[in-house]
Design a protein around this motif. Sequence first.
Motif, mmCIF file in Angstrom:
data_model
loop_
_atom_site.group_PDB
_atom_site.id
_atom_site.type_symbol
_atom_site.label_atom_id
_atom_site.label_comp_id
_atom_site.label_asym_id
_atom_site.label_seq_id
_atom_site.Cartn_x
_atom_site.Cartn_y
_atom_site.Cartn_z
ATOM 1 N N TRP A 3 0.717 -1.117 0.231
ATOM 2 C CA TRP A 3 -0.072 0.264 0.261
ATOM 3 C C TRP A 3 0.840 1.439 -0.101
ATOM 4 O O TRP A 3 0.568 2.164 0.865
ATOM 5 C CB TRP A 3 -0.934 -0.182 1.185
ATOM 6 C CG TRP A 3 -2.200 0.805 0.927
ATOM 7 C CD1 TRP A 3 -3.175 0.713 -0.295
ATOM 8 C CD2 TRP A 3 -2.346 2.163 1.839
ATOM 9 N NE1 TRP A 3 -4.055 1.717 0.197
ATOM 10 C CE2 TRP A 3 -3.831 2.492 1.254
ATOM 11 C CE3 TRP A 3 -1.804 2.812 2.975
ATOM 12 C CZ2 TRP A 3 -4.304 3.745 1.695
ATOM 13 C CZ3 TRP A 3 -2.646 3.820 3.289
ATOM 14 C CH2 TRP A 3 -3.879 4.112 2.760
ATOM 15 N N ASN A 4 1.836 1.204 -0.516
ATOM 16 C CA ASN A 4 2.662 2.581 -1.052
ATOM 17 C C ASN A 4 3.527 2.710 0.228
ATOM 18 O O ASN A 4 4.023 3.786 0.385
ATOM 19 C CB ASN A 4 1.920 3.615 -1.413
ATOM 20 C CG ASN A 4 2.905 4.740 -2.407
ATOM 21 O OD1 ASN A 4 3.822 3.941 -2.878
ATOM 22 N ND2 ASN A 4 2.466 5.930 -2.587
ATOM 23 N N ILE A 13 6.505 -1.999 8.309
ATOM 24 C CA ILE A 13 5.332 -1.939 7.542
ATOM 25 C C ILE A 13 4.080 -1.650 8.666
ATOM 26 O O ILE A 13 3.247 -0.789 8.587
ATOM 27 C CB ILE A 13 4.886 -3.025 6.906
ATOM 28 C CG1 ILE A 13 6.123 -3.079 5.602
ATOM 29 C CG2 ILE A 13 3.607 -2.976 6.182
ATOM 30 C CD1 ILE A 13 6.005 -2.201 4.627
ATOM 31 N N VAL A 14 4.108 -2.405 9.487
ATOM 32 C CA VAL A 14 3.121 -2.577 10.780
ATOM 33 C C VAL A 14 3.410 -1.162 11.326
ATOM 34 O O VAL A 14 2.285 -0.382 11.559
ATOM 35 C CB VAL A 14 3.304 -3.549 11.609
ATOM 36 C CG1 VAL A 14 2.393 -3.101 12.884
ATOM 37 C CG2 VAL A 14 3.170 -4.731 11.192
ATOM 38 N N GLN A 15 4.337 -0.476 11.590
ATOM 39 C CA GLN A 15 4.545 0.823 12.187
ATOM 40 C C GLN A 15 4.051 1.939 11.303
ATOM 41 O O GLN A 15 3.466 2.911 11.783
ATOM 42 C CB GLN A 15 5.980 1.121 12.602
ATOM 43 C CG GLN A 15 6.280 2.420 13.346
ATOM 44 C CD GLN A 15 5.528 2.418 14.749
ATOM 45 O OE1 GLN A 15 5.456 1.736 15.311
ATOM 46 N NE2 GLN A 15 4.772 3.601 14.906
ATOM 47 N N VAL A 41 -6.392 -3.461 5.799
ATOM 48 C CA VAL A 41 -5.801 -4.483 6.676
ATOM 49 C C VAL A 41 -4.522 -5.330 6.360
ATOM 50 O O VAL A 41 -4.811 -5.690 4.906
ATOM 51 C CB VAL A 41 -7.140 -5.397 7.003
ATOM 52 C CG1 VAL A 41 -6.716 -6.532 7.939
ATOM 53 C CG2 VAL A 41 -8.494 -4.840 7.382
ATOM 54 N N LEU A 42 -3.839 -5.656 7.155
ATOM 55 C CA LEU A 42 -2.361 -6.251 6.803
ATOM 56 C C LEU A 42 -2.971 -7.404 6.423
ATOM 57 O O LEU A 42 -3.711 -8.341 7.273
ATOM 58 C CB LEU A 42 -1.419 -6.087 7.929
ATOM 59 C CG LEU A 42 -0.903 -4.730 7.984
ATOM 60 C CD1 LEU A 42 -0.028 -4.840 9.205
ATOM 61 C CD2 LEU A 42 -0.174 -4.417 6.714
ATOM 62 N N PRO A 43 -2.216 -8.278 5.661
ATOM 63 C CA PRO A 43 -2.518 -9.484 5.425
ATOM 64 C C PRO A 43 -2.077 -10.392 6.754
ATOM 65 O O PRO A 43 -1.399 -10.000 7.474
ATOM 66 C CB PRO A 43 -1.307 -10.095 4.406
ATOM 67 C CG PRO A 43 -0.958 -8.605 3.543
ATOM 68 C CD PRO A 43 -1.247 -7.604 4.763
ATOM 69 N N PRO A 46 2.916 -13.246 7.293
ATOM 70 C CA PRO A 46 4.137 -12.281 6.886
ATOM 71 C C PRO A 46 4.242 -11.594 5.751
ATOM 72 O O PRO A 46 4.533 -12.662 4.737
ATOM 73 C CB PRO A 46 5.270 -12.881 7.693
ATOM 74 C CG PRO A 46 4.672 -14.016 8.417
ATOM 75 C CD PRO A 46 3.381 -14.677 7.683
ATOM 76 N N LEU A 47 4.553 -10.404 5.623
ATOM 77 C CA LEU A 47 4.978 -9.979 4.433
ATOM 78 C C LEU A 47 6.489 -10.283 3.971
ATOM 79 O O LEU A 47 7.399 -10.479 4.864
ATOM 80 C CB LEU A 47 4.861 -8.511 4.127
ATOM 81 C CG LEU A 47 3.586 -7.835 4.511
ATOM 82 C CD1 LEU A 47 3.503 -6.178 4.602
ATOM 83 C CD2 LEU A 47 2.680 -8.208 3.271
ATOM 84 N N LYS A 48 6.723 -10.674 2.715
ATOM 85 C CA LYS A 48 8.223 -11.251 2.341
ATOM 86 C C LYS A 48 8.807 -10.271 1.581
ATOM 87 O O LYS A 48 8.240 -9.708 0.543
ATOM 88 C CB LYS A 48 8.381 -12.436 1.683
ATOM 89 C CG LYS A 48 7.714 -13.582 2.419
ATOM 90 C CD LYS A 48 7.524 -14.974 1.766
ATOM 91 C CE LYS A 48 7.714 -15.104 0.443
ATOM 92 N NZ LYS A 48 7.721 -16.239 -0.371
#
Length: 54
Positions: A3-4, A13-15, A41-43, A46-48
């Motif tokens: 999301w940019n 990313i969470v922060q 909403v985050l997946p 975990p993002l890779k």
Amino acid sequence: MFWNWIGRSQEEIVQARRDWIEGSRFGEVKDYDGAPLPAPVLPTVPLKPRGRVR
């Protein structure tokens, strides 16, 4: 990239998402009458990182 938001780790990313929601890190768009876009909403996995291709 999610999301940019650019981050080197899942935690960054969470922060960034949290900062977007709180309005504490990203600038304001002047003369825009609408509400800020809601953060997605985050997946649930975990993002890779994509890795760097040279």
